[in-house]
Scaffold this motif. Structure first.
Motif, mmCIF file in Angstrom:
data_model
loop_
_atom_site.group_PDB
_atom_site.id
_atom_site.type_symbol
_atom_site.label_atom_id
_atom_site.label_comp_id
_atom_site.label_asym_id
_atom_site.label_seq_id
_atom_site.Cartn_x
_atom_site.Cartn_y
_atom_site.Cartn_z
ATOM 1 N N THR A 1 -30.135 26.835 -8.599
ATOM 2 C CA THR A 1 -30.508 26.251 -9.896
ATOM 3 C C THR A 1 -31.221 24.908 -9.767
ATOM 4 N N ASP A 2 -30.836 24.082 -8.764
ATOM 5 C CA ASP A 2 -31.308 22.688 -8.690
ATOM 6 C C ASP A 2 -30.836 21.891 -9.913
ATOM 7 N N ARG A 3 -29.781 22.302 -10.581
ATOM 8 C CA ARG A 3 -29.281 21.611 -11.780
ATOM 9 C C ARG A 3 -29.248 20.097 -11.521
ATOM 10 N N ASN A 4 -29.964 19.343 -12.320
ATOM 11 C CA ASN A 4 -30.008 17.882 -12.179
ATOM 12 C C ASN A 4 -30.375 17.288 -13.538
ATOM 13 N N PRO A 5 -30.306 15.954 -13.682
ATOM 14 C CA PRO A 5 -30.531 15.396 -15.022
ATOM 15 C C PRO A 5 -31.989 15.339 -15.452
ATOM 16 N N GLY A 6 -32.915 15.621 -14.520
ATOM 17 C CA GLY A 6 -34.317 15.427 -14.875
ATOM 18 C C GLY A 6 -35.159 16.677 -14.789
ATOM 19 N N SER A 7 -35.337 17.171 -13.566
ATOM 20 C CA SER A 7 -36.362 18.203 -13.371
ATOM 21 C C SER A 7 -35.884 19.629 -13.635
ATOM 22 N N GLY B 1 -37.232 8.916 -14.092
ATOM 23 C CA GLY B 1 -36.932 9.823 -12.983
ATOM 24 C C GLY B 1 -35.627 9.462 -12.295
ATOM 25 N N ILE B 2 -35.587 9.715 -10.987
ATOM 26 C CA ILE B 2 -34.349 9.528 -10.226
ATOM 27 C C ILE B 2 -33.807 8.116 -10.417
ATOM 28 N N ARG B 3 -34.708 7.115 -10.439
ATOM 29 C CA ARG B 3 -34.205 5.731 -10.530
ATOM 30 C C ARG B 3 -33.555 5.423 -11.874
ATOM 31 N N VAL C 1 -32.566 15.025 2.534
ATOM 32 C CA VAL C 1 -33.581 13.975 2.337
ATOM 33 C C VAL C 1 -34.676 14.519 1.423
ATOM 34 N N PHE C 2 -35.183 13.671 0.528
ATOM 35 C CA PHE C 2 -36.322 14.047 -0.313
ATOM 36 C C PHE C 2 -37.587 13.654 0.450
ATOM 37 N N CYS C 3 -38.166 14.598 1.190
ATOM 38 C CA CYS C 3 -39.382 14.340 1.964
ATOM 39 C C CYS C 3 -40.549 14.646 1.040
HETATM 40 O O1 NIG Z 1 -34.408 18.571 -6.579
HETATM 41 N N1 NIG Z 1 -36.623 16.647 -5.944
HETATM 42 C C1 NIG Z 1 -35.778 15.756 -5.985
HETATM 43 N N2 NIG Z 1 -34.628 15.794 -6.612
HETATM 44 C C2 NIG Z 1 -34.363 16.578 -7.731
HETATM 45 C C3 NIG Z 1 -34.832 15.928 -8.968
HETATM 46 C C4 NIG Z 1 -33.923 14.896 -9.359
HETATM 47 C C5 NIG Z 1 -34.208 14.187 -10.636
HETATM 48 O O2 NIG Z 1 -35.301 14.255 -11.243
HETATM 49 O O3 NIG Z 1 -33.240 13.535 -11.020
HETATM 50 C C6 NIG Z 1 -34.899 17.954 -7.514
HETATM 51 O O4 NIG Z 1 -35.749 18.454 -8.259
#
Ligand code: NIG
Ligand code: FE
Length: 420
Positions: free
Chosen positions: A313-319, A100-102, A210-212
């Protein structure tokens, strides 16, 4: 005497201003990068003397997309997690095992500034080619002062190069880094007393996010961090109620955040609190889709409660790796129950409002930036139906062409006297 202008886009079959309604047989007059007038083709032809005329040949014109939530800058990639999820693993389980993020944090900390910029550049170029003319980018894969600043400087470098307007958000509160898991209070102190002031000092961000979420930052911690951001001029945004009803939407309402994003698990109380405070509800259906979840955000309840809804989009490397706002519009119509016109508004005006830019962009109105997309389809229903296929015919950002899908054979540019 006709007024000289830079560009007239004529022969528009259907024009969707973004906010509301639609126009047929219209033209848009553009000068110095701004929209000078929008109206019936005949009327505008009598008013302006354009240097250049583009014939839209009866097709659809929409505002440029405003992608108000992305994590476009990061080191490495996490396709392995996608494969694991498709085989049955879940996002939080993968995160608990060090993914995940880490995982992205480890890879981002190893990346130089140039590597971050080079990796993000093609993603950004694809977004621009798919019609995004304003794009927000968050930090949050550094989680230490040095790497967070490096991410924000990479965003600043991309902003200099890109024809799109780039909006920068500090998200040092994306996760608790490995080295502070034994003392989260100390990480929050570093965020509030060291990182936020340094980011503000260098003018590197406009928003603080912030990711709450359960297992990440709780509502009280989120509030503390966003208050520290506000004190340094960073406007608050919040990742709220994504995986559980964690109270993020209540914090958003109480502090008057500009937007609360995700909201898959928002409660009726959260909707009410956000509505009263005028917080924009940013929905990210690409993430729900990508995480293979079935509980999409309650878009209908949010719209019916009178909230301004944005989609991004929330374009990110994971989700979520989706970069196309049109694809997100397709998902919004399919899974959020939005009408095509509601999806267009959310992808343009809604996004602009989520970035505090609703007076500058997000709709085709006099005085706004000439951020426009000409499509090869006659109307929004055909566009949405073809969401996985269509690419813009021409995109203008501040009146400049940023992409032409068939260069030299497209949007024929005539000398004014040949008419439109
Ligand atoms: O918006 N929710 C937290 N952050 C991202 C996911 C980031 C990740 O998985 O790298 C999101 O979905
Ligand atoms: Fe996000």
């Amino acid at each position: 005497m006709k007024t000289p202008i830079d560009l007239l886009i004529g022969g528009i079959g259907k024009l969707l201003p973004g906010k509301n309604g639609s126009l047929t047989d219209s033209s848009v007059a553009i000068d110095s990068g701004k929209i000078k007038a929008v109206g019936p083709a005949k009327k505008l032809a009598g008013l302006f003397h354009p240097k250049q005329v583009v014939d839209a040949s009866g097709k659809l014109l929409t505002p440029g997309f405003v992608d108000s939530h992305t994590h476009l800058v990061f080191g490495g990639e996490r396709s392995n997690e996608f494969v694991q999820r498709c085989a049955g693993a879940d996002y939080e389980q993968i995160a608990a095992n060090g993914g995940g993020i880490r995982a992205s944090v480890r890879m981002t900390r190893e990346s130089h500034l140039d590597q971050l910029v080079e990796a993000a550049r093609p993603r950004l170029q694809r977004m621009v080619s798919s019609g995004s003319t304003t794009i927000e980018i968050k930090s949050g894969y550094g989680l230490d002062l040095e790497t967070e600043l490096r991410m924000l400087r990479a965003i600043r470098q991309l902003a200099k190069e890109s024809p799109a307007e780039i909006v920068s958000t500090f998200m040092g509160a994306h996760e608790i880094p490995e080295e502070w898991r034994h003392d989260r209070a100390e990480y929050i102190r570093i965020l509030c007393q060291e990182m936020i002031p340094a980011v503000a000092q260098e003018g590197l961000a406009e928003f603080c996010d912030v990711f709450c979420e359960r297992g990440v930052f709780d509502p009280q911690e989120s509030r503390q961090i966003l208050d520290a951001g506000s004190q340094h001029g960073l406007r608050p945004k919040i990742h709220a109620d994504e995986l559980a009803a964690s109270g993020g939407s209540l914090v958003a309402g109480e502090i008057g955040a500009v937007s609360a994003d995700h909201l898959m698990e928002i409660t009726a109380e959260g909707i009410k609190t956000m509505g009263e405070a005028g917080v924009v509800a940013t929905l990210l259906p690409g993430t729900t889709f990508y995480l293979r979840k079935s509980g999409y955000a309650p878009a209908r309840s949010l719209i019916e409660a009178g909230l301004e809804v944005a989609i991004a989009t929330d374009r990110n490397p994971g989700s979520c790796t989706i970069e196309s706002m049109l694809f997100i519009m397709g998902l919004s119509v399919m899974h959020l129950g939005m009408a095509p016109l509601e999806a267009i508004r959310a992808a343009t005006y809604g996004g602009a409002k989520a970035l505090g830019r609703e007076k500058l962009c997000g709709s085709i109105e006099e005085g706004k930036r000439a951020d426009l997309i000409l499509w090869d389809v006659p109307n929004e229903e055909v566009l949405i139906h073809e969401f996985a296929n269509q690419v813009p015919r021409t995109v203008w950002a501040s009146g400049q062409v940023t992409c032409d899908s068939i260069p030299g054979n497209n949007s024929p540019v005539h000398e004014p006297d040949q008419g439109v």
